[in-house]
Structures are given as C-alpha cells and as structure tokens.
Design an enzyme around this catalytic site. Structure first.
Site, PDB file in Angstrom:
ATOM      1  N   LEU A   1       0.832  -1.193   0.000  1.00 18.31           N
ATOM      2  CA  LEU A   1       0.000   0.000   0.000  1.00 18.31           C
ATOM      3  C   LEU A   1       0.871   1.248   0.000  1.00 18.31           C
ATOM      4  O   LEU A   1       1.898   1.315   0.697  1.00 18.31           O
ATOM      5  CB  LEU A   1      -0.916   0.011   1.219  1.00 18.31           C
ATOM      6  CG  LEU A   1      -1.937  -1.146   1.317  1.00 18.31           C
ATOM      7  CD1 LEU A   1      -2.804  -0.972   2.551  1.00 18.31           C
ATOM      8  CD2 LEU A   1      -2.781  -1.229   0.059  1.00 18.31           C
TER       9      LEU A   1
ATOM     10  N   GLY B   1       1.933  -9.490   6.077  1.00 19.98           N
ATOM     11  CA  GLY B   1       2.272  -8.725   7.272  1.00 19.98           C
ATOM     12  C   GLY B   1       2.308  -7.258   6.934  1.00 19.98           C
ATOM     13  O   GLY B   1       2.596  -6.880   5.790  1.00 19.98           O
ATOM     14  N   GLY B   2       2.021  -6.396   7.930  1.00 25.54           N
ATOM     15  CA  GLY B   2       2.027  -4.966   7.668  1.00 25.54           C
ATOM     16  C   GLY B   2       0.994  -4.627   6.617  1.00 25.54           C
ATOM     17  O   GLY B   2      -0.172  -5.018   6.707  1.00 25.54           O
ATOM     18  N   ASP B   3       1.445  -3.912   5.566  1.00 21.87           N
ATOM     19  CA  ASP B   3       0.543  -3.533   4.474  1.00 21.87           C
ATOM     20  C   ASP B   3       0.886  -4.269   3.188  1.00 21.87           C
ATOM     21  O   ASP B   3       0.611  -3.772   2.090  1.00 21.87           O
ATOM     22  CB  ASP B   3       0.587  -2.018   4.249  1.00 21.87           C
ATOM     23  CG  ASP B   3       2.000  -1.543   3.893  1.00 21.87           C
ATOM     24  OD1 ASP B   3       2.958  -2.273   4.202  1.00 21.87           O
ATOM     25  OD2 ASP B   3       2.128  -0.464   3.304  1.00 21.87           O
ATOM     26  N   GLU B   4       1.489  -5.455   3.290  1.00 20.11           N
ATOM     27  CA  GLU B   4       1.867  -6.247   2.122  1.00 20.11           C
ATOM     28  C   GLU B   4       0.869  -7.390   1.900  1.00 20.11           C
ATOM     29  O   GLU B   4       0.557  -8.151   2.823  1.00 20.11           O
ATOM     30  CB  GLU B   4       3.286  -6.803   2.289  1.00 20.11           C
ATOM     31  CG  GLU B   4       4.362  -5.720   2.319  1.00 20.11           C
ATOM     32  CD  GLU B   4       5.757  -6.327   2.427  1.00 20.11           C
ATOM     33  OE1 GLU B   4       5.849  -7.501   2.856  1.00 20.11           O
ATOM     34  OE2 GLU B   4       6.727  -5.642   2.086  1.00 20.11           O
TER      35      GLU B   4
END
Length: 518
Positions: A382, A422-425
């Site tokens: 993102l 994980g995160g925005d991946e």
C-alpha cells in the site's frame, strides 16, 4: 390330534353297532349318542385348526368337559357291564379332564355328578329281578376305583402340564430376550460409529421401534423449564401429547420410569387418552442448562421387568454414551478446525497468512510441472499507509487493511488466493490466469480499485498500491518467486501513482512494455 382320533373311533363304533346286545336303545337315544359323538369329532377338529385364545380357554375347557362327560356316560351304558366288565373305565375321561384343567375340587364334583347319573341309569336299565343292592354296591366300587385313579392322576397331569407350560414360557422368553439383546448389540455398534449427535438420536429411535414399541421420541427441556419434542419416529395419535409426561420425573430421579406400571390413575388416564397402554421414559443426557429424555410408547401394557423394557433401557444407556462421545468429537473437531484456521489465516483480515501462501505456492509449482500451465503472482504494497497510521492512529490503519482485504476478495475468482504477509503487504495467487495479459489485467483492476479512498470516521483517507507481477513456470521455489515479485513491486513504487511492474524474466506483453500505471 389324539382327541380327534379317539372321538372319530367312538363315532364309528356307534355307527357300526349302535346298541349292545344287553341294552336296547330307542331310536331317539341312538340318534342322541351319534349326534354327541359327531359333535365331539367336529369340536376337537375345530380346536386343532383354530387354537383357542387365552381369554376363551376357560369356556372351551368347560364345554369340552361337558362333552366328554356325556360321551363317557354313553360309552359306559352301551358297553353293558355284564358283557364288558371294564366299561366303567370310560368314566375316567371326564374326571381326568376336570382334574387336569381345574384341579382336585372340581374333579371331585365331576366324579359325583357323573357317578350319580351312571348309577341311576344302570339301576333303571338293569333286568327285573336283579339284586339292586348288589348292582349299587358294584357301581359304587367302580366309582371309587375311578376316583382313586382319575383324581391323583389328573392332578399329577395338571402339575406336569403347568411345568411344561412354564418351561415353554421360559424358553420363549429366553429366545425373545436373546433376539432383543442381539438387536440392541447391532444398534449399539451403529450408535458407537455415529460421528454426530443427530445420527445417534436417529439410531436410538429406530432401534426402539425395532424392539416392538409403536413410537419413540426425544424430549428436550427448554430454557423456561418446559419440555418440547425435538425428534420422533413411528406412528401414534400424539398430536397434542404433553411433552412433560414422565420427563421431569425421570430426570429428577436420574433413572428410567415405566408409566402405567406405577399404578397412578392420572398416568393411566393420559396413556389411554393418547391411545397407548404403557410408556418408558429414560434420561438421555443432562447438564445445568438443559436435559433430554427418550420416551418409548407401547400399545401393550408394560411392566418394570418386561424384556423389551430392559432392552430399551440398555439401548438408551448406549445412546447416552454414544451421544456424549459424538458431542465431544464434534467439539474437538470444531476446536481443531479453529486451530488450523488460526494457524493458516491472518487474525485481522481473515486472509491466508505466509505459511498458507507458501504451501499453496508449492502446490501451484507442482501443478505446473504436471500440466505445463503457468500461474501468476501479484505482490502488493500500500502507498501512504505509514502516513495513515501516523495521522489517524493504528485503529484507522486496521480499518484500511480490512477494507483492502475485502476489495481484493471481490476482485478475484473463487480458486484464486489472497494472502496478507504482514504490515501492508498482500499477495494474490492466480493459479490459472490463462496468459500474462490476463494476469496484468487483474493487476490493473487491483490498482484502480485500491486507488479509491477509504472512509474512516466520516473522513475519506486516500490510499494507493504498487504491484509486482511474477510468472510461475515451475523453475523457481516459493521463496524465490516471492522475492522476484517483491523486487518488481519495489520498482513499481517508483511510478508516479498506483501501478504495476512485471518481474524479471516475465514474457513481455503484446505491444507494450513491462509495466504501467493504473
């Protein structure tokens, strides 16, 4: 069969020689004797063809006793004692019948009645001038001999008959119990193998019907304390039956009860109201919140010691254990599925996690080796997500991630896989896109869709995405393929807005370069 043969022989004797040389019978007397003998043949033949019901046995026995007494008197009179001194033996038949059928008291009554008639007729038919006192004494001696032989012999015969009847009843009961236990064992095996509670309940109800009951049902206690019929099998006029009948009592005492055998008038009235004569109520399971019972209805009266009552109690105990086992199995299976789901899915978005994605990538690579059909891998990151967290907080960031997950799921096919690393991946696996052009078309739609802002607390928050497109041909392992797609994604971040870039080695698009903006 013996009675039929003997009565037929006696009728034949009358037909061939209707009167002895010593006794002259009038035509009416001869006709009466013949009719009585013929009636005896028909009577015994009828009893042989159509066995007497238990309720009619007393009347049949009395009729048979009267007929035997009449024929015995005819035989004793026709066979004159002067010509046949043992003719009085015929008098044994009715006295033996009375002793065997009704006991010694009635045998004595029969002996007196037959003896009086026999003595009176003999005195009347005796020749004039004969010593009447001698004839009377002879008759009394003969009657005494009849009593001495017939009464004890008949009594012993009655006891032997009772022993035989009891032995037969015991044998029949043992066979019935063996059959019922065999049925219980067969249904218990099926209950044990059942994997869910509904199959256990269904097997319990079917097994109850096989044991001879007319209807079986399961009643469950509701939250308000009342009872409701939840499962039923069999036929019966139970359109408005009280689901509480016997259920609360069985649960309270923790044991089966037999309604109708307890002598309670209200129970009998309710049973008759529903068209039954007996009912067995057995606890199935019980907890603090609820309970369940099994009710088995019968059109025949039930006793606590009846074999079918014992059999259905055994079946109920097996069903209770099987139901508990099935419930635990279902609980464990759900827990196992939940653990497996949590181990393979992201807790926030519900998408597949990294281990799940790697497993599916391995399967996709193996499929390429078998079918030579490549697959595509889209690696997403993102744009501006860090600014969303910094400006609006991590809760707002979670809202963005969930919104992105929902958008991606709407864009892909059922066989495609969307995962969050994980995160925005995020990663989208396309098992069979058709061609690289089709995979790029999906990447374009993803970029366009994720460029729309997300609404957070009434405010529109702009987002975007960068996509790296990798092409799986079976030459790379899952980690290597992810690295290729990740590298392409970082190149896509250099684009002025949301866009995609093809990974190194991916065949070029028809008439275009290796990347583009949304």
């Amino acid at each position: 069969m013996v009675r039929v043969a003997l009565s037929a022989a006696f009728a034949a004797l009358l037909a061939l020689n209707p009167a002895s040389p010593m006794v002259d019978l009038t035509p009416s007397a001869a006709a009466l004797a013949g009719a009585a003998a013929s009636l005896n043949v028909l009577w015994n033949a009828l009893q042989l063809v159509r066995p007497t019901r238990t309720a009619d046995r007393t009347g049949t026995a009395v009729a048979q006793l009267l007929l035997d007494g009449l024929l015995a008197l005819i035989a004793a009179i026709l066979l004159d004692p002067t010509a046949t001194p043992l003719s009085w033996i015929a008098l044994l038949v009715p006295v033996l019948d009375a002793a065997a059928l009704f006991g010694s008291v009635l045998a004595g009554v029969t002996w007196i009645a037959v003896g009086l008639v026999y003595a009176a007729v003999r005195m009347r038919l005796s020749e004039s001038g004969a010593d009447e006192s001698a004839l009377l004494l002879l008759g009394l001696q003969q009657l005494a001999a009849v009593a001495a032989i017939a009464v004890p012999t008949g009594y012993l015969a009655a006891r032997l008959r009772d022993d035989l009847d009891q032995t037969h009843h015991t044998l029949v009961e043992a066979r019935r119990r063996a059959t019922e236990l065999e049925l219980v064992a067969g249904h218990s095996t099926k209950l044990t193998a059942a994997a869910d509670a509904d199959r256990v309940v269904s097997g319990m109800l079917n097994g109850t019907l096989c044991l001879g009951f007319d209807r079986a049902e399961v009643c469950v206690r509701q939250r308000n304390g009342g009872w409701a019929v939840t499962h039923a099998a069999g036929e019966g006029p139970l359109h408005a039956v009280d689901a509480d009948l016997g259920a609360a009592e069985a649960v309270e005492h923790g044991r089966p009860i037999v309604i109708g055998a307890d002598g309670r008038i209200d129970h009998l009235q309710e049973l008759h109201l529903y068209g039954f004569e007996g009912c067995v109520v057995m606890p199935l399971w019980q907890s603090k919140a609820s309970a369940a019972v099994v009710r088995a209805w019968s059109s025949e009266p039930l006793g606590v010691d009846d074999s079918n009552v014992g059999a259905v109690r055994l079946l109920s105990a097996q069903a209770s254990a099987a139901w508990e086992t099935a419930s635990r199995y279902v609980t464990l299976r759900r827990w196992s599925q939940r653990v497996e789901y949590e181990a393979t899915h992201d807790s926030l978005t519900g998408l597949a996690n990294r281990p799940h994605l790697l497993a599916r990538l391995g399967e996709a690579i193996e499929a390429v080796v078998r079918t030579n059909v490549p697959f595509a891998l889209l690696y997403l990151d993102l744009n501006g997500f860090k600014q969303v967290n910094d400006r609006y907080g991590h809760d707002a960031g979670d809202v963005v991630l969930v919104s992105v997950a929902k958008r991606l799921l709407r864009l892909v096919r059922e066989d495609d896989l969307v995962a969050r690393l994980g995160g925005d991946e995020f990663v989208v696996l396309l098992p069979a896109p058709g061609s690289i052009d089709d995979a790029v078309e999906v990447a374009r739609r993803v970029c366009a869709n994720l460029s729309a802002p997300v609404l957070i607390s009434g405010r529109e928050v702009p987002i975007g995405t960068s996509v790296g497109v990798a092409w799986g041909t079976g030459d790379d392992n899952p980690e290597a393929l992810l690295r290729k797609a990740d590298a392409a994604m970082y190149r896509a971040k250099a684009l002025p807005r949301s866009g995609y870039v093809l990974a190194r080695g991916v065949p070029a698009l028809r008439g275009t370069d290796e990347g583009g903006d949304a």
